[in-house]
Structures are given as structure tokens and as C-alpha cells.
Scaffold this active site. Sequence first.
Site, PDB file in Angstrom:
ATOM      1  N   TRP A   1       0.860  -1.190   0.000  1.00 23.11           N
ATOM      2  CA  TRP A   1       0.000   0.000   0.000  1.00 23.11           C
ATOM      3  C   TRP A   1       0.901   1.248   0.000  1.00 23.11           C
ATOM      4  O   TRP A   1       1.812   1.342   0.838  1.00 23.11           O
ATOM      5  CB  TRP A   1      -0.869  -0.053   1.252  1.00 23.11           C
ATOM      6  CG  TRP A   1      -1.841   1.065   1.419  1.00 23.11           C
ATOM      7  CD1 TRP A   1      -2.703   1.560   0.492  1.00 23.11           C
ATOM      8  CD2 TRP A   1      -2.060   1.805   2.625  1.00 23.11           C
ATOM      9  NE1 TRP A   1      -3.458   2.564   1.036  1.00 23.11           N
ATOM     10  CE2 TRP A   1      -3.081   2.740   2.343  1.00 23.11           C
ATOM     11  CE3 TRP A   1      -1.516   1.778   3.905  1.00 23.11           C
ATOM     12  CZ2 TRP A   1      -3.545   3.629   3.302  1.00 23.11           C
ATOM     13  CZ3 TRP A   1      -1.987   2.654   4.857  1.00 23.11           C
ATOM     14  CH2 TRP A   1      -2.992   3.576   4.550  1.00 23.11           C
TER      15      TRP A   1
ATOM     16  N   ASP B   1      -0.522  -5.786   9.447  1.00 18.48           N
ATOM     17  CA  ASP B   1      -1.529  -4.776   9.123  1.00 18.48           C
ATOM     18  C   ASP B   1      -2.783  -5.526   8.684  1.00 18.48           C
ATOM     19  O   ASP B   1      -2.780  -6.215   7.658  1.00 18.48           O
ATOM     20  CB  ASP B   1      -1.012  -3.869   7.992  1.00 18.48           C
ATOM     21  CG  ASP B   1      -1.987  -2.734   7.672  1.00 18.48           C
ATOM     22  OD1 ASP B   1      -3.030  -2.629   8.348  1.00 18.48           O
ATOM     23  OD2 ASP B   1      -1.703  -1.957   6.731  1.00 18.48           O
TER      24      ASP B   1
ATOM     25  N   LYS C   1     -13.103  -0.857   6.794  1.00 11.35           N
ATOM     26  CA  LYS C   1     -13.764  -1.653   5.771  1.00 11.35           C
ATOM     27  C   LYS C   1     -14.782  -2.623   6.349  1.00 11.35           C
ATOM     28  O   LYS C   1     -15.893  -2.715   5.855  1.00 11.35           O
ATOM     29  CB  LYS C   1     -12.724  -2.423   4.950  1.00 11.35           C
ATOM     30  CG  LYS C   1     -12.035  -1.610   3.888  1.00 11.35           C
ATOM     31  CD  LYS C   1     -10.936  -0.735   4.400  1.00 11.35           C
ATOM     32  CE  LYS C   1     -10.326   0.097   3.272  1.00 11.35           C
ATOM     33  NZ  LYS C   1      -9.162   0.840   3.714  1.00 11.35           N
TER      34      LYS C   1
END
Length: 398
Positions: free
Chosen positions: A130, A211, A246
Site C-alpha cells: 500500500w 496490518d 472496511k
Amino acid sequence: MFDSLQALPPDPILALTPAYRADPNPDKIDLGAGVYKDENGNTPVMRAVKKAEQTLLAEQDSKAYVGAGGAAGFNEAIASLAFGETLKQSLGERRVSLQTPGGCGGLRLAAEFVAQANPDATVWVSDPTWPNHRPLLGAAGLEIAAYPYYDFDSHSVRFDAMFESLSAAAAGDVVLLHGCCHNPCGADLGREQWREMRDLALDKGFNVLIDMAYQGLGDGLKEDVYGVRLLAESLPELLLVSSCSKNFGLYRERTGALSVICRTGPVAKAAMSRLAATARANWSMPPDHGAAIVQTIMEDDGLRADWELELAEVRDRINGLRAAFVRELATAGVERDFGFIEREKGMFSFLGVTTEQAESLVRDYSIYLVKSGRINIAGINRANIGYLVRSLAELLGS
Ligand code: LMR
């Protein structure tokens, strides 16, 4: 003194959203930022979240400060979700958790904490990862190195190369792993590979930072934390960042947590005082609303069941879209094998297009995606899949 400052290039992901909104093309498709969209292209507030908000509106009787570590009830709920009740109990006082402003806040806090414990630590991130990982972690002053991860030709994890590269990590270095639904490639470690990573960490003495921004969006709430739980039960130390953006759809509420497992309870207590002080020096206290929603849902059996149901609907829709997209591309006569998209997990996959082709998709077709070729699968729906597939067929020359 500000005259010397030069403007920075726009954020490669966030800049796509306003560009998409401003585009008058009625066929435009947003496959950019990692935000879930339903069949109508909306990002809904989840049912359980709405109900929890109503409860909070009716019952919350104070907005007084909670504290630098956030709400204890939220922290415990999020740790239970990640580790499961049994493992959480067995970790006991070796584990501490702290509410953070989103997963980003958790990552930054983790990096600052590592920098205090070992300023010489190198943080190893996957190639690719990311794009915000490097600035977030690097800003704490840590050196960043990359390990090979994704093979663009075979569309799979380059595990041998990853293993070999991480064999050079020093004791006290930190290896960042994506818990599930790898962002940007969607290719996750298999269970055997997680076990090999655990053994390597034990052998080399490096630390692991996981993560976990997509728990529940891959195969299931429990299935997606196989690696997290394996490492938590077998490594002496672990850092885990959880995001509720999310899986609870709480994006703008900035809701997340950092959990740290230490060798002993007293070390964890010292760690907690450090983490709280570092949080205090950064944002003082995390925003409350999102965490209060999550806590309300997790402490109410009915709301929790409905949240799990809706999360399963989200997951099934994404997995269904993956299959439909691959099928439609083949039906349209696109010769390239896109079967990998069906095997990958979560919101993202690489289309496997060049930077020029990605730019052409945005410019000539109003199909918005990250320049790396990453697409947000959830942006596809029945109404736009035809245009998307036709455009790709044209672009790829089939
Ligand atoms: C993404 O990767 O698109 C999301 O995580 C949104 C972001 O903050 O970049």
C-alpha cells in the site's frame, strides 16, 4: 518562510475520487480508492452501525474525554475479534491494545513505538505494498526496506524470493505482513507459508507487524486471521494493527487499534505506558464515535449477528464479482487468462496493465484505477461490467 515549500504530487489513490466525481462521462466507473460499493455504487452505512448510532444518540450522556488509550471496552472487543477469546485469554497480561485514529494511526503509533525500542530497526515492507505504508512508517524515522512479494507474470506470491530476502532481516528488525486481502495485489500467504514465516521469525529474531485492514472481507472473520493467530500464539512479541474502516464501513470515523504482545506482563505494562504517552503526544486521544459504535455492536448479540451477516453479504458480493468479471472477460474473447482475479482475495487485484494502459483507461474510458493497475473489485456492478469488459477488450486488443 513558507515560500520555500514546493507543492507535492497528489496522493496516488485519494486523488482519484474527486477526479471521478468531476468526470461528466455517464459511463464512468470508479475502481480507485478502497471503499466498498454496493450494486448501486453506494457505500452504505451498515445496518448494525445505524442501529448502534441510534442507541448511542439515545443513551450516551457525556462527551467527556475517554483517555489516550481510548475505550477499554472497544479495545477488548477488537482484540477478541482478532485473536479469538481463547487465545486472548491465554495471552493474558502479555497483550495490550490501544484505540487509534484508524489503521493509519495504529501503524504510525507502531512505528514510533518500534523507534523507541530499537531506533536502528529496519522495517521490511512487501514489494508492492500500500503506497501509504512507506510515508506512515518512515516518518517515525525508521529505515524502510522492501522484500519481493508479488510476481506480475504468474500473479502469485513470490514466496521463495520473499523467504530468501527476509532471511537477511536482522534480529530487532520489523517485517510488515498484510493479515489478509493484500493491498494492492489480493494475493495472500497460504497457511503453510504463514508457518514458514513464523519459523523464520523465530530463527532470525525479527519482529512481525501485521496490518489487518480487511478482516472478514476475504474468506471469513476467523479464516482471515489464521496468520494473526498463528503468530500471536507462537512468537514472543507481535504488533497487530486492526482497522474498522472496511469491515464496519466506518471509513471517515477513523476507527482502529494497535495490539502489542510482549514477552511478559510487566513489559507489556511498560509498553502500554509508552504507547499511551506517544498517542498523547500525537493526537492526545482517538476520536470516539466509531469505536463506540463498534463496542455497541460487539456487546449486543443481535447487532453482532446482523453485522456478521451483512459482512458476509459484502464478502460474497466481492467474491461473486471476481468470478463474474473473469467469466465476462473470457466471454468477450479477451485471450489473456484473468483467472487469477478469482483466486485473489479482498477488494483489490492488479489488472496486469502497463502504466500507460492504466492512464489510458482513466483518460480515454473514464475508468478510474490506480496507476499501478490496481482495481477495487467492489466498484464493479451489473450495470457497468459490460462497459468495463468491452473497454478492456478494446484496450488489450482482443
Ligand atoms: C486504499 O488503499 O485505497 C484504501 O486503503 C484507501 C486509502 O486510504 O488509501
